[in-house]
Design a protein around this motif. Structure first.
Motif, PDB file in Angstrom:
ATOM      1  N   CYS A 162       0.829  -1.203   0.000  1.00  0.00           N
ATOM      2  CA  CYS A 162       0.000   0.000   0.000  1.00  0.00           C
ATOM      3  C   CYS A 162       0.864   1.254   0.000  1.00  0.00           C
ATOM      4  N   VAL A 163       1.870   1.282   0.880  1.00  0.00           N
ATOM      5  CA  VAL A 163       2.767   2.449   0.927  1.00  0.00           C
ATOM      6  C   VAL A 163       3.496   2.601  -0.402  1.00  0.00           C
ATOM      7  N   GLY A 164       3.965   1.483  -0.952  1.00  0.00           N
ATOM      8  CA  GLY A 164       4.672   1.546  -2.236  1.00  0.00           C
ATOM      9  C   GLY A 164       3.797   2.092  -3.348  1.00  0.00           C
ATOM     10  N   ALA A 165       2.539   1.657  -3.386  1.00  0.00           N
ATOM     11  CA  ALA A 165       1.621   2.137  -4.418  1.00  0.00           C
ATOM     12  C   ALA A 165       1.419   3.646  -4.308  1.00  0.00           C
ATOM     13  N   VAL A 166       1.242   4.131  -3.070  1.00  0.00           N
ATOM     14  CA  VAL A 166       1.026   5.568  -2.887  1.00  0.00           C
ATOM     15  C   VAL A 166       2.270   6.354  -3.287  1.00  0.00           C
ATOM     16  N   LEU A 167       3.450   5.899  -2.870  1.00  0.00           N
ATOM     17  CA  LEU A 167       4.686   6.629  -3.191  1.00  0.00           C
ATOM     18  C   LEU A 167       4.937   6.663  -4.700  1.00  0.00           C
ATOM     19  N   VAL A 168       4.608   5.563  -5.383  1.00  0.00           N
ATOM     20  CA  VAL A 168       4.754   5.557  -6.849  1.00  0.00           C
ATOM     21  C   VAL A 168       3.804   6.573  -7.474  1.00  0.00           C
ATOM     22  N   LEU A 169       2.561   6.582  -7.029  1.00  0.00           N
ATOM     23  CA  LEU A 169       1.584   7.525  -7.575  1.00  0.00           C
ATOM     24  C   LEU A 169       1.999   8.970  -7.290  1.00  0.00           C
ATOM     25  N   LEU A 170       2.532   9.215  -6.107  1.00  0.00           N
ATOM     26  CA  LEU A 170       2.950  10.577  -5.766  1.00  0.00           C
ATOM     27  C   LEU A 170       4.152  11.023  -6.588  1.00  0.00           C
ATOM     28  N   SER A 171       4.935  10.065  -7.075  1.00  0.00           N
ATOM     29  CA  SER A 171       6.112  10.419  -7.875  1.00  0.00           C
ATOM     30  C   SER A 171       5.747  10.796  -9.305  1.00  0.00           C
ATOM     31  N   GLN A 172       4.492  10.572  -9.680  1.00  0.00           N
ATOM     32  CA  GLN A 172       4.056  10.836 -11.044  1.00  0.00           C
ATOM     33  C   GLN A 172       3.213  12.109 -11.107  1.00  0.00           C
ATOM     34  N   PRO A 173       3.240  12.799 -12.245  1.00  0.00           N
ATOM     35  CA  PRO A 173       2.333  13.945 -12.408  1.00  0.00           C
ATOM     36  C   PRO A 173       0.890  13.482 -12.271  1.00  0.00           C
ATOM     37  N   GLU A 174       0.063  14.294 -11.649  1.00  0.00           N
ATOM     38  CA  GLU A 174      -1.317  13.890 -11.382  1.00  0.00           C
ATOM     39  C   GLU A 174      -2.061  13.464 -12.643  1.00  0.00           C
ATOM     40  N   ASP A 175      -1.819  14.146 -13.756  1.00  0.00           N
ATOM     41  CA  ASP A 175      -2.570  13.835 -14.970  1.00  0.00           C
ATOM     42  C   ASP A 175      -2.042  12.593 -15.688  1.00  0.00           C
ATOM     43  N   ARG A 176      -0.964  11.982 -15.155  1.00  0.00           N
ATOM     44  CA  ARG A 176      -0.405  10.786 -15.801  1.00  0.00           C
ATOM     45  C   ARG A 176      -0.441   9.568 -14.874  1.00  0.00           C
ATOM     46  N   ARG A 177      -1.117   9.677 -13.754  1.00  0.00           N
ATOM     47  CA  ARG A 177      -1.192   8.556 -12.834  1.00  0.00           C
ATOM     48  C   ARG A 177      -2.131   7.466 -13.351  1.00  0.00           C
ATOM     49  N   ASP A 178      -1.745   6.232 -13.099  1.00  0.00           N
ATOM     50  CA  ASP A 178      -2.579   5.084 -13.478  1.00  0.00           C
ATOM     51  C   ASP A 178      -3.694   4.950 -12.447  1.00  0.00           C
ATOM     52  N   PRO A 179      -4.941   5.201 -12.803  1.00  0.00           N
ATOM     53  CA  PRO A 179      -6.034   5.160 -11.819  1.00  0.00           C
ATOM     54  C   PRO A 179      -6.305   3.760 -11.275  1.00  0.00           C
ATOM     55  N   GLN A 180      -5.796   2.727 -11.957  1.00  0.00           N
ATOM     56  CA  GLN A 180      -6.038   1.355 -11.516  1.00  0.00           C
ATOM     57  C   GLN A 180      -4.858   0.744 -10.765  1.00  0.00           C
ATOM     58  N   LEU A 181      -3.772   1.510 -10.596  1.00  0.00           N
ATOM     59  CA  LEU A 181      -2.575   0.949  -9.964  1.00  0.00           C
ATOM     60  C   LEU A 181      -2.846   0.484  -8.534  1.00  0.00           C
ATOM     61  N   SER A 182      -3.497   1.328  -7.747  1.00  0.00           N
ATOM     62  CA  SER A 182      -3.756   0.976  -6.350  1.00  0.00           C
ATOM     63  C   SER A 182      -4.634  -0.266  -6.243  1.00  0.00           C
ATOM     64  N   ALA A 183      -5.695  -0.329  -7.038  1.00  0.00           N
ATOM     65  CA  ALA A 183      -6.602  -1.478  -6.986  1.00  0.00           C
ATOM     66  C   ALA A 183      -5.880  -2.760  -7.394  1.00  0.00           C
ATOM     67  N   ALA A 184      -5.013  -2.661  -8.404  1.00  0.00           N
ATOM     68  CA  ALA A 184      -4.273  -3.842  -8.850  1.00  0.00           C
ATOM     69  C   ALA A 184      -3.315  -4.322  -7.757  1.00  0.00           C
ATOM     70  N   ALA A 185      -2.621  -3.383  -7.118  1.00  0.00           N
ATOM     71  CA  ALA A 185      -1.705  -3.746  -6.032  1.00  0.00           C
ATOM     72  C   ALA A 185      -2.483  -4.332  -4.853  1.00  0.00           C
ATOM     73  N   ARG A 186      -3.632  -3.747  -4.572  1.00  0.00           N
ATOM     74  CA  ARG A 186      -4.471  -4.226  -3.469  1.00  0.00           C
ATOM     75  C   ARG A 186      -4.923  -5.661  -3.692  1.00  0.00           C
ATOM     76  N   GLU A 187      -5.458  -5.949  -4.871  1.00  0.00           N
ATOM     77  CA  GLU A 187      -5.977  -7.291  -5.138  1.00  0.00           C
ATOM     78  C   GLU A 187      -4.855  -8.321  -5.214  1.00  0.00           C
ATOM     79  N   SER A 188      -3.686  -7.927  -5.726  1.00  0.00           N
ATOM     80  CA  SER A 188      -2.545  -8.851  -5.759  1.00  0.00           C
ATOM     81  C   SER A 188      -2.105  -9.206  -4.343  1.00  0.00           C
ATOM     82  N   THR A 189      -2.097  -8.217  -3.482  1.00  0.00           N
ATOM     83  CA  THR A 189      -1.692  -8.451  -2.093  1.00  0.00           C
ATOM     84  C   THR A 189      -2.703  -9.325  -1.374  1.00  0.00           C
ATOM     85  N   ILE A 190      -3.988  -9.027  -1.562  1.00  0.00           N
ATOM     86  CA  ILE A 190      -5.025  -9.835  -0.921  1.00  0.00           C
ATOM     87  C   ILE A 190      -4.952 -11.288  -1.397  1.00  0.00           C
TER      88      ILE A 190
END
Length: 241
Positions: A162-190
């Protein structure tokens, strides 16, 4: 002499109110420009006080940043605790994950300060309180027999992902963030930490050990020594996953 007069004037509204004003000013600077923007001079100017007041109330910049993190996290954790538990413990974990991601994206300065440092752990009491919320969610999954790894490993995997997903998203410009990255990381972890069938109806000894260990606190038939011994044996078996 003059400095003392100025400091007393700074706190004419009362130390608590002055402290809140300084924390609010530092929070605004942190969120707008990152930690480098939180200088003593900048905070003093934004809060309308003299720099010595900051040192007297917080000790140093580290103390001020800790206070900023504590205030922001306290508000977030209070919100988390206010939400009712989902009946399904795995859905409850999903909900908690999404809350954490939303907080991180809304408060990048505080999130990065707490989670992006190489220190072994951020030891503010409020951080421990937040981890306890996650630990309870993991324990609920284990008690339902749906955890395939130890609670400790599940906790660390969820935190890391979860922390890794957020830090990756924060490192990217807001208009270029993958909106599905967090959900994909979440489901893989679960998928990595849970099983679809209750462990006690399955043949998996590791999952059964995890489920039993999560329930030991509710077992009055064992003495404290027996409970400790059994807990150690179950932890050893769970760690073999």
């Amino acid at each position: 002499m003059n400095e003392t007069v100025v400091m007393l004037s700074d706190e004419a509204e009362g130390p608590a109110a002055t402290r809140r004003r300084i924390i609010d000013a530092a929070t605004s600077l942190l969120e707008a420009g990152g930690r480098d923007a939180v200088t003593t001079r900048a905070v003093a100017a934004a809060a309308g006080i003299q720099a010595p007041t900051i040192y007297r109330l917080f000790g140093d910049k580290r103390g001020l940043l800790d206070a900023v993190a504590e205030q922001g996290l306290a508000q977030y954790i209070a919100e988390k605790k206010a939400h009712a538990l989902r009946p399904d413990p795995i859905d409850d974990l999903r909900f908690g994950w999404d809350l954490n991601v939303s907080f991180g994206l809304a408060h990048p300065g505080i999130f990065s300060m707490i989670n992006g440092e190489p220190r072994p752990a951020y030891r503010l009491p409020i951080v421990a309180s937040g981890l306890e919320v996650l630990e309870r969610k993991i324990t609920r999954i284990a008690a339902a027999g749906l955890l395939r790894v130890s609670e400790e490993r599940a906790l660390n995997l969820v935190r890391a992902s979860c922390v890794g997903a957020v830090l990756v998203l924060l490192s990217q410009p807001e208009d270029r963030r993958d909106p599905q990255l967090s959900a994909a990381a979440r489901e893989s972890t679960i998928a990595a930490i849970t099983t679809s069938r209750p462990a006690l109806k399955d043949s998996g000894a590791v999952s059964a050990a995890v489920a039993l260990q999560a329930s030991l606190g509710n077992t009055p038939a064992l003495s404290p020594g027996e409970r400790l011994l059994l807990s150690e044996l179950l932890a050893k078996l769970a760690a073999s996953a």
